[in-house]
Structure formats: structure tokens, C-alpha cells
Scaffold this motif. Sequence first.
Motif, short mmCIF file in Angstrom:
data_model
loop_
_atom_site.label_atom_id
_atom_site.label_comp_id
_atom_site.label_asym_id
_atom_site.label_seq_id
_atom_site.Cartn_x
_atom_site.Cartn_y
_atom_site.Cartn_z
N THR A 24 44.95 32.54 2.58
CA THR A 24 44.63 33.80 3.13
C THR A 24 43.77 34.53 2.31
O THR A 24 43.23 35.61 2.78
CB THR A 24 46.02 34.35 3.62
N ASN A 25 43.50 34.16 1.08
CA ASN A 25 42.81 34.93 -0.05
C ASN A 25 41.32 34.72 0.89
O ASN A 25 40.46 35.74 0.57
CB ASN A 25 42.53 34.17 -1.19
N ASP A 26 40.93 33.91 1.38
CA ASP A 26 39.59 33.83 2.24
C ASP A 26 39.64 34.46 3.45
O ASP A 26 38.38 34.58 4.03
CB ASP A 26 39.09 32.39 2.33
N PRO A 28 38.90 37.46 6.04
CA PRO A 28 38.02 38.73 5.84
C PRO A 28 38.83 40.13 5.52
O PRO A 28 40.06 40.12 5.79
CB PRO A 28 37.63 38.77 7.55
N LYS A 29 38.27 40.76 4.77
CA LYS A 29 38.73 41.93 4.38
C LYS A 29 39.52 42.79 5.17
O LYS A 29 40.49 43.25 5.00
CB LYS A 29 38.00 42.70 3.13
N GLU A 30 38.83 42.96 6.24
CA GLU A 30 39.28 44.08 7.32
C GLU A 30 40.87 43.32 7.88
O GLU A 30 41.25 43.93 8.58
CB GLU A 30 38.46 44.31 8.57
N GLU A 31 41.32 42.18 7.61
CA GLU A 31 42.52 41.55 8.11
C GLU A 31 43.67 41.81 7.03
O GLU A 31 44.76 41.46 7.08
CB GLU A 31 42.19 40.02 8.35
N ILE A 32 43.26 42.41 5.80
CA ILE A 32 44.23 42.72 4.68
C ILE A 32 45.39 43.16 5.04
O ILE A 32 46.67 43.00 4.58
CB ILE A 32 43.65 43.26 3.44
N TYR A 33 45.41 44.28 6.02
CA TYR A 33 46.70 45.05 6.44
C TYR A 33 47.05 44.35 7.90
O TYR A 33 47.90 45.13 8.54
CB TYR A 33 46.48 46.49 6.49
N THR A 36 46.48 39.02 7.72
CA THR A 36 46.93 38.50 6.12
C THR A 36 48.16 38.87 5.94
O THR A 36 49.02 38.16 5.58
CB THR A 36 45.82 38.94 5.44
N TYR A 88 39.10 31.81 10.89
CA TYR A 88 39.45 32.15 9.43
C TYR A 88 39.59 31.19 8.59
O TYR A 88 39.51 31.37 7.26
CB TYR A 88 40.54 33.41 9.48
#
Length: 89
Positions: A24-26, A28-33, A36, A88
Motif C-alpha cells: 500500500t506504500n505505492d 495514490p497519496k490521495e488514498e492515504i486517509y 490505504t 492501485y
Amino acid sequence: MSTFRDLKIWEKAMDIVTKVYRDTNDFPKEEIYGLTSQIRRACVSIPSNIAEGYGRKGKKEYVRFLNIAMSSLFEVQTQLEISKNLKYS
């Protein structure tokens, strides 16, 4: 005296957590909250519930926590399928 760390299922669940965190490090950053975070939390709950159930008194309580762990596994499977559909991973 054995502990939950001696359980093969706990070891396998810990391996899954490590792999999921790496994979999950890869995302998208918009999925961090979003996805992910949800996948990671559900994944962590699998070995956590196995360990907690092991520490409870009585077989009935242990089985209840194993059922919770299994439910979390189904949740993770669904979320990983969603991430696959979104390409993803």
C-alpha cells in the motif's frame, strides 16, 4: 508455556500485515486517509484479534475473537479487490 506468538496462524497474519503495508506504500497519496488507511487498519486487526482471543479465558471467548479476525480478513480481501479494480496494485 506457549504464547500466541507460537501460533502459525498468528505468524501468517503478521506476514500479511507486513506485505500489505509494503504494497500500500505505492497507492495514490490521495488514498492515504481512505482505502490505504482502511486496508491497513483491518489488516492489523487480524493478528491483534488472534492474540487477544488467545489471552482470554475460555474457548468460547477465543473462538469469538477468531471469528472477528476472520471477518477482518474478509474485509481486507474485499478492499484489496477494490484496489485491484482501481489498478492501485
